[in-house]
Design an enzyme around this catalytic site. Structure first.
Site, short mmCIF file in Angstrom:
data_model
loop_
_atom_site.label_atom_id
_atom_site.label_comp_id
_atom_site.label_asym_id
_atom_site.label_seq_id
_atom_site.Cartn_x
_atom_site.Cartn_y
_atom_site.Cartn_z
N GLU A 75 50.37 35.14 70.02
CA GLU A 75 49.46 35.62 71.06
C GLU A 75 48.04 35.87 70.57
O GLU A 75 47.05 35.58 71.27
CB GLU A 75 50.02 36.90 71.71
CG GLU A 75 51.18 36.69 72.64
CD GLU A 75 52.50 36.47 71.91
OE1 GLU A 75 53.50 36.13 72.59
OE2 GLU A 75 52.54 36.65 70.67
N HIS B 112 60.09 42.81 79.90
CA HIS B 112 59.82 41.75 80.87
C HIS B 112 59.45 42.32 82.23
O HIS B 112 59.65 41.68 83.26
CB HIS B 112 61.04 40.82 81.01
CG HIS B 112 61.29 40.00 79.80
ND1 HIS B 112 61.95 40.47 78.69
CD2 HIS B 112 60.93 38.71 79.50
CE1 HIS B 112 62.00 39.52 77.77
NE2 HIS B 112 61.39 38.44 78.23
#
Length: 803
Positions: A525, A592
């Site tokens: 990321e 999530h």
């Protein structure tokens, strides 16, 4: 490969004498600035000093191979490099030390950053791009160790894109992708994860990047044995060395005091990177740091006498001078004459910079002294005012803070008085404070005409028979229009390319537009964001995809320290209009269902944070952002991709406004403010509230940074007199931020008949499963009961206690 030194016979005396003398002058100039700069800190004129002494020769070699259009991404030791390119003059150096707030005098940051943080101006005064191919470029430094590495990757990748993407207009940004991105880092900082992630990604992508590692064997007081396995970073990274059959890096190792070896190393590195488009690493060893890490400490405390003696002997400037004398290029008298001239030049530059720094302040002090004296004439507090005035007169070298304190204290002694003299002092103080505040606080966001908040809303157009489609189809077809409309737009991330993202919002886009414009990346990321920053700095319009909002924290340092602060810390001279696309909220499981909005809002000031409730709204945000040139984070609703929406007829054209709220439902009893996925639950709760006689007005915040610039929420509260803010962040997170915006900034407290309240998720992360979601985040019953309780408190007879 090791680079050995060459003998003087390998250098043409006639060809190189002028270059060598010029290089010596620059090396000595830079060192003299470092030495005198330290003294300025110790005398108190400057607050902190961190200098490039001991690194002069390799930076001269790097400058020799640096071409127009190239970009630097470095750290705070590279002053010799900047001086060698003519981008930093001695007076600029001292203005930076003094934190002069005039961008013409302190072109690196107008006093916003410490000295040693360098940049070049990429933008014209109206915010448009300069021709970056006709100048030598430096991206804006940050202090954070290894923080320069992620953006370096993107700066290099831009050359790859410009060389290989056909039909792309890069007239101001690239000449056939021939530009190199040059990175610099200290050896100790190679311990950082950002370094290793960038090194790996650049090797995978095979981008034209030259990374220099300045190795003086210490990280402040900590020696290399605590930083690096085998105490040798190029040995550690030797597995990255390319071979005839395997792609990788070309790796050079060279001593930092060896002038001719350095020149050969950098010439070879530049040729390889520029022509072959591969990354190169130069490990520059045996460097010194004559004044220690910075003015905050002395290296004599942690280096033994043997090491200090070695550093004196192997000081690169000393070795360079000895080599010049041994080679017969110049004699000692010639070099001493050069040194004397440079010392005079630097002393004069320091003097001029200090005088220029004080000039406006002394004039302001003179005016303020006169105003206080005039105001004290008939005041009963004349004695106190005279003391304040005399203290100010005695301050021979005032700073803005001294003037502000004196003016504001003077007004305290004039409380209750009324005179033209007092009015004049008030006017001066207000103007002075406003101008000073603007100097330190402007350019957090764009101040140009095309800033994102100036882009007008364009409503989606629907036909009577508009089809109902999955939300992800609206995103996909809208991206299709954008890629067609904006050839310099590209998107990349984990699973973005071949499968068209994990929710298929990019289905078929790679097949249609190619693997350069719609690309997969590794799981990394930080450097995904770095790719975006670097490419945006070079005129491309990248969209960097972070697969889930929960994973954005891997990249948070780069987002907050680099991207969000870029426009501000460059005083509006650089921009990186990167769009970050991600998805979060309301799924199931700890990692999530991210809703950490409060943290993002407070750490990413300088970016827009947008939280659309559906995919039509999200598509409109992308359309708006690509009409502007500012960085933003768009958080799509993770559980909305398969929900049905009407498909607009004007895909790629309709624009969701930034900084505006939207009233979803009119009501008269209470104002409910929410955003994102939670808004759908609020709508369902509002229908049930109607059944018990409560008519709620629902407002979608939609953009969190900035929030409600037209102050529409307070207009709603004037009608309903009650407020509940609902979101799925932790208590005290985004809902508290919104409450502060509405109550304090908009002044809504004046119109409330009940205490304003928030309803948020629990303090822990959401548990897995449907029940985990229900008991972790606000649900329909929570919202119903919270609103009902507010109405019960107001009118218990109409709304008897529920439970």
């Amino acid at each position: 490969m090791d680079v050995s030194s060459k003998t003087s016979n390998d250098i043409s005396f006639d060809d190189f004498k002028e270059q060598i003398i010029s290089d010596y002058e620059i090396a000595f100039l830079s060192r003299t600035c470092s030495l005198l700069g330290r003294k300025e800190v110790l005398t108190g004129k400057a607050k902190f000093g961190i200098f490039g002494d001991g690194k002069e020769l390799p930076q001269l070699a790097m400058a020799r191979s640096f071409k127009n259009g190239d970009f630097r991404s470095g750290y705070y030791r590279d002053q010799t490099f900047m001086m060698a390119l003519g981008l930093l003059k001695p007076k600029d150096f001292f203005h930076a030390l003094y934190a002069t707030t005039d961008i013409e005098k302190e072109p690196m940051s107008a006093g916003r950053q410490m000295g040693g943080h360098f940049l070049t101006h990429s933008l014209n005064t109206d915010g448009s791009w300069k021709d970056l191919t006709k100048q030598k470029n430096s991206s804006a430094d940050i202090s954070c160790t290894a923080g320069q590495m992620p953006r370096l990757l993107g700066l290099a990748q831009a050359s790859k894109v410009y060389r290989n993407l056909k039909g792309l207009d890069g007239a101001k940004f690239s000449v056939n992708g021939d530009e190199i991105a040059w990175g610099t880092i200290g050896n100790a900082s190679t311990s950082e994860g950002m370094f290793f992630e960038t090194i790996n990604a650049a090797g995978v992508l095979q981008v034209p990047m030259v990374i220099s590692i300045w190795d003086d064997e210490y990280g402040i007081s900590v020696p290399a044995k605590y930083h690096t396995t085998k105490e040798d970073i190029s040995k550690v990274l030797s597995g990255f060395q390319r071979t005839e059959s395997e792609k990788g890096y070309e790796i050079f190792k060279v001593n930092g005091w060896d002038y001719t070896a350095l020149m050969h190393a950098y010439e070879n590195a530049a040729d390889i990177a520029r022509q072959e488009h591969v990354p190169v690493m130069i490990h520059v060893k045996e460097l010194t740091q004559p004044q220690g890490h910075s003015t905050s400490g002395s290296h004599e405390r942690y280096k033994d006498n043997k090491r200090l003696e070695w550093e004196r002997d192997f000081d690169c400037n000393k070795r360079f001078k000895e080599w010049i004398l041994e080679s017969g290029i110049a004699n000692n008298e010639e070099l001493e004459a050069i040194e004397k001239r440079i010392k005079r030049t630097v002393r004069e530059a320091k003097k001029q910079a200090w005088e220029e720094y004080l000039q406006g302040l002394l004039a302001a002090k003179k005016t303020l002294v006169a105003l206080i004296e005039q105001a004290s004439g008939k005041s009963p507090n004349k004695n106190f005012l005279n003391k304040l005035k005399n203290d100010l007169i005695a301050t021979e070298e005032p700073i803005k803070k001294d003037l502000a304190i004196s003016a504001r204290k003077a007004l305290r002694f004039l409380l209750g008085e009324s005179s033209a003299e007092k009015a004049a002092l008030i006017d001066w103080t207000s103007k002075f404070l406003q101008e000073a505040q603007d100097i330190y606080s402007n350019n957090l966001y764009s101040e140009n005409e095309n800033k994102a908040t100036n882009i007008n809303a364009v409503a989606p157009i629907f036909k009577d028979d508009s089809e109902q489609v999955d939300g992800r189809v609206i995103l996909r077809d809208n991206f299709d229009k954008l890629f067609e409309k904006y050839p310099n737009t590209l998107i990349f991330g984990e699973d973005t390319g071949a499968i068209g993202d994990v929710n298929q919002g990019l289905e078929g886009m790679q097949e249609k537009y190619g693997a350069i414009r719609v690309a997969d990346t590794g799981i990394r990321e930080t450097t995904i964001i770095g790719q975006g920053i670097g490419m945006a700095l070079r005129g491309l319009r990248p969209i960097a995809e972070i697969q889930y909002l929960d994973y954005i924290f891997y990249a948070m340092t780069t987002l907050t320290d680099d991207l969000a602060s870029l426009l501000y810390r460059t005083a509006g001279k650089q921009k990186a209009p990167l769009i970050i696309r991600t998805r979060g909220h309301r799924l199931e499981g700890i990692w999530h269902s991210g809703s950490q909005m409060g943290g993002l809002i407070h750490l990413l000031r300088g970016m827009y944070i947008l939280a659309p409730r559906n995919m039509t709204q999200a598509a409109g945000f992308y359309n708006t952002l690509l009409k502007s040139d500012e960085p933003a984070l768009v958080i799509e609703s993770l559980n909305g991709y398969r929900l049905k929406e009407r498909k607009p007829n004007n895909l790629g054209e309709f624009c969701t406004p930034i900084g505006k709220v939207e009233t979803i439902k009119k009501g008269s009893d209470i104002t409910l403010v929410s955003y994102g996925s939670t808004l759908r639950i609020v709508e369902k709760a509002a229908k049930e509230l109607l059944e018990v006689g409560i008519d709620a007005e629902i407002i979608d915040a939609q953009t969190l940074l900035p929030f409600d610039i037209d102050k529409d929420v307070v207009e709603s509260i004037k009608k309903t007199n009650r407020l509940l803010v609902i979101d799925e962040d932790v208590p005290g997170g985004c809902s508290a931020y919104l409450l502060n915006e509405i109550i304090e900034k908009q002044g809504a407290f004046k119109y409330l008949d009940s205490a304003p309240q928030t309803l948020s998720a629990k303090a822990h992360r959401p548990a897995y499963g449907t029940d985990g979601d229900y008991f972790s985040k606000p649900n329909r019953e929570d919202i119903f009961e919270k609103v009902y309780a507010i109405m019960h408190e107001s009118s218990p007879n109409d709304f008897p206690k529920l439970r």
